[in-house]
Design an enzyme around this catalytic site. Structure first.
Site, PDB file in Angstrom:
ATOM      1  N   ASN A  11       0.840  -1.189   0.000  1.00  0.00           N
ATOM      2  CA  ASN A  11       0.000   0.000   0.000  1.00  0.00           C
ATOM      3  C   ASN A  11       0.877   1.242   0.000  1.00  0.00           C
ATOM      4  O   ASN A  11       2.110   1.147   0.002  1.00  0.00           O
ATOM      5  CB  ASN A  11      -0.978  -0.004   1.186  1.00  0.00           C
ATOM      6  CG  ASN A  11      -0.286  -0.131   2.522  1.00  0.00           C
ATOM      7  OD1 ASN A  11       0.627   0.621   2.833  1.00  0.00           O
ATOM      8  ND2 ASN A  11      -0.726  -1.088   3.325  1.00  0.00           N
ATOM      9  N   ASP A  13       1.744   4.645   2.083  1.00  0.00           N
ATOM     10  CA  ASP A  13       1.624   5.320   3.377  1.00  0.00           C
ATOM     11  C   ASP A  13       1.717   6.829   3.181  1.00  0.00           C
ATOM     12  O   ASP A  13       2.667   7.326   2.564  1.00  0.00           O
ATOM     13  CB  ASP A  13       2.739   4.886   4.327  1.00  0.00           C
ATOM     14  CG  ASP A  13       2.611   3.428   4.748  1.00  0.00           C
ATOM     15  OD1 ASP A  13       1.549   2.838   4.507  1.00  0.00           O
ATOM     16  OD2 ASP A  13       3.578   2.898   5.323  1.00  0.00           O
ATOM     17  N   GLY A  41       3.654  -7.115   3.009  1.00  0.00           N
ATOM     18  CA  GLY A  41       4.236  -7.876   1.913  1.00  0.00           C
ATOM     19  C   GLY A  41       5.350  -7.115   1.224  1.00  0.00           C
ATOM     20  O   GLY A  41       6.413  -7.670   0.914  1.00  0.00           O
ATOM     21  N   GLU A 140      -2.105  -9.868   6.167  1.00  0.00           N
ATOM     22  CA  GLU A 140      -2.925  -8.826   5.565  1.00  0.00           C
ATOM     23  C   GLU A 140      -3.525  -9.366   4.272  1.00  0.00           C
ATOM     24  O   GLU A 140      -4.396  -8.756   3.669  1.00  0.00           O
ATOM     25  CB  GLU A 140      -2.092  -7.566   5.310  1.00  0.00           C
ATOM     26  CG  GLU A 140      -1.715  -6.849   6.599  1.00  0.00           C
ATOM     27  CD  GLU A 140      -0.833  -5.641   6.390  1.00  0.00           C
ATOM     28  OE1 GLU A 140      -0.734  -4.842   7.330  1.00  0.00           O
ATOM     29  OE2 GLU A 140      -0.227  -5.496   5.311  1.00  0.00           O
ATOM     30  N   THR A 220       9.157 -13.382  18.618  1.00  0.00           N
ATOM     31  CA  THR A 220      10.012 -12.207  18.760  1.00  0.00           C
ATOM     32  C   THR A 220       9.540 -11.393  19.962  1.00  0.00           C
ATOM     33  O   THR A 220       8.339 -11.210  20.177  1.00  0.00           O
ATOM     34  CB  THR A 220       9.990 -11.346  17.494  1.00  0.00           C
ATOM     35  OG1 THR A 220       8.643 -10.932  17.205  1.00  0.00           O
ATOM     36  CG2 THR A 220      10.522 -12.140  16.304  1.00  0.00           C
ATOM     37  N   GLY A 222      10.998  -8.181  21.074  1.00  0.00           N
ATOM     38  CA  GLY A 222      11.532  -6.825  21.138  1.00  0.00           C
ATOM     39  C   GLY A 222      12.957  -6.786  21.669  1.00  0.00           C
ATOM     40  O   GLY A 222      13.822  -7.555  21.241  1.00  0.00           O
ATOM     41  N   ARG A 224      14.187  -7.866  24.262  1.00  0.00           N
ATOM     42  CA  ARG A 224      14.639  -9.064  24.971  1.00  0.00           C
ATOM     43  C   ARG A 224      15.249 -10.094  24.027  1.00  0.00           C
ATOM     44  O   ARG A 224      15.985 -10.982  24.467  1.00  0.00           O
ATOM     45  CB  ARG A 224      13.474  -9.688  25.733  1.00  0.00           C
ATOM     46  CG  ARG A 224      12.944  -8.816  26.862  1.00  0.00           C
ATOM     47  CD  ARG A 224      11.814  -9.500  27.588  1.00  0.00           C
ATOM     48  NE  ARG A 224      11.304  -8.676  28.666  1.00  0.00           N
ATOM     49  CZ  ARG A 224      10.284  -8.998  29.443  1.00  0.00           C
ATOM     50  NH1 ARG A 224       9.653 -10.147  29.237  1.00  0.00           N
ATOM     51  NH2 ARG A 224       9.888  -8.195  30.402  1.00  0.00           N
ATOM     52  N   ASP A 252       8.858  -7.442  10.190  1.00  0.00           N
ATOM     53  CA  ASP A 252       8.917  -7.774   8.761  1.00  0.00           C
ATOM     54  C   ASP A 252      10.341  -8.083   8.324  1.00  0.00           C
ATOM     55  O   ASP A 252      10.593  -9.039   7.585  1.00  0.00           O
ATOM     56  CB  ASP A 252       8.362  -6.619   7.931  1.00  0.00           C
ATOM     57  CG  ASP A 252       6.897  -6.346   8.216  1.00  0.00           C
ATOM     58  OD1 ASP A 252       6.199  -7.276   8.659  1.00  0.00           O
ATOM     59  OD2 ASP A 252       6.464  -5.198   7.995  1.00  0.00           O
TER      60      ASP A 252
END
Length: 304
Positions: A11, A13, A41, A140, A220, A222, A224, A252
């Site tokens: 898309n 942004d 994607g 998505e 995942t 972050g 950590r 991603d």
């Protein structure tokens, strides 16, 4: 032959930077406005290409200016664009974003044409999926379309990696078709009911996903790091220490790096280390597409 096939959204942004976010009915002055490509994607395909993968993207845009610009951008990034379908009846996806100086955001997404990506269009990509080294799907994409593509890959022994984002309930069959599933903490909680606050909780969630049929679970977490569960064994990969400027797209980029590593037959622990380094570079920079690192940058960080 393209080694990595990505199925997902693209898309445009449109972002306004402002001092404060408005209340309902309020107008606030913005400072900067920028237009850039987005969509999970798109992010994953570009990241996989920059990290050294040979990539084909399966997506759907509108038959409009945004769609044509996106296709040109993918071509510039070295991504195969043969399977970017154009919808004559639905526009390209657009995200309207307002962000303040603290990084807080309002986002409204009109998904547009990706919601019409169909089984018939996936059939047109069948040979591409069958010849792939790995198939990456983010959600998505319509769930039934994702499931249909995953069946084709699994029937032809192509590893299926699922990035279960955005958070949503999934059909049981998709777990069974997942060679690897890579949720973040919140997505893992949505899928399992386990609140993932630490690595012990991550293991509980991962075991549940494994029992549902997922071959390898990577959660995942972050700053950590990441938790991997496969064949009954647990592994923890520490996050690479960095200053976080913008967390956009970290997941991603992480998923894309795992795909590249698998296409290169890399050991999974080494794959996780590369993915962690790539994600660290991503969050250390502002923006999304512009921030996606190249392979040489990741190797420099890992060897640094």
């Amino acid at each position: 032959m393209c080694k990595i096939v990505v199925i997902g959204s693209t898309n445009t942004d449109m972002t306004i930077q402002c001092d404060v976010l408005p209340s309902v009915g309020e107008i606030v002055a913005g400072r900067q406005f920028r237009v850039c490509p987005g969509g999970k994607g798109a992010n994953e395909a570009i990241a996989a290409s920059r990290l050294g993968g040979s990539v084909s993207l399966i997506t759907k845009t509108g038959n409009d200016l945004f769609g044509r610009q996106a296709k040109q951008m993918f071509s510039t990034e070295g991504i195969r664009t043969d399977y970017i379908f154009a919808d004559p009846d639905h526009p390209s996806g657009v995200a309207l974003i307002m962000v303040n100086d603290s990084g807080e955001k309002y986002i409204s997404l009109a998904q547009g044409s990706i919601t019409t990506l169909s089984h018939q269009e996936i059939d047109k990509t069948r040979s591409e999926i069958m010849d792939a080294k790995v198939l990456l799907i983010e959600l998505e994409t319509p769930i039934e379309t994702a499931l249909y593509a995953a069946r084709i890959a699994a029937a032809n022994n192509v590893p299926v990696i699922i990035n279960p984002s955005p958070r949503q309930a999934l059909p049981d069959e998709l777990f069974k078709l997942s060679t690897i599933m890579i949720p973040n903490r919140m997505e893992a909680e949505k899928l399992t009911g386990v609140k993932v606050t630490d690595f012990e909780a991550a293991k509980k969630a991962a075991v549940i996903l494994a029992k549902k049929g997922v071959g390898t679970v990577i959660i995942t977490m972050g700053h950590r790091g990441a938790f991997m569960y496969r064949n009954g064994e647990s592994h923890i990969i520490d996050a690479v220490d960095t200053v976080v400027r913008d967390a956009s797209g970290a997941g991603d980029v992480f998923c894309a790096a795992i795909c590249v590593a698998i296409s290169e037959k890399m050991d999974m622990l080494d794959a996780l280390r590369m993915a962690s380094a790539a994600a660290a570079l991503q969050v250390s920079r502002e923006g999304m597409i512009d921030a996606i690192p190249y392979r040489y940058e990741v190797e420099q960080l890992m060897n640094g």
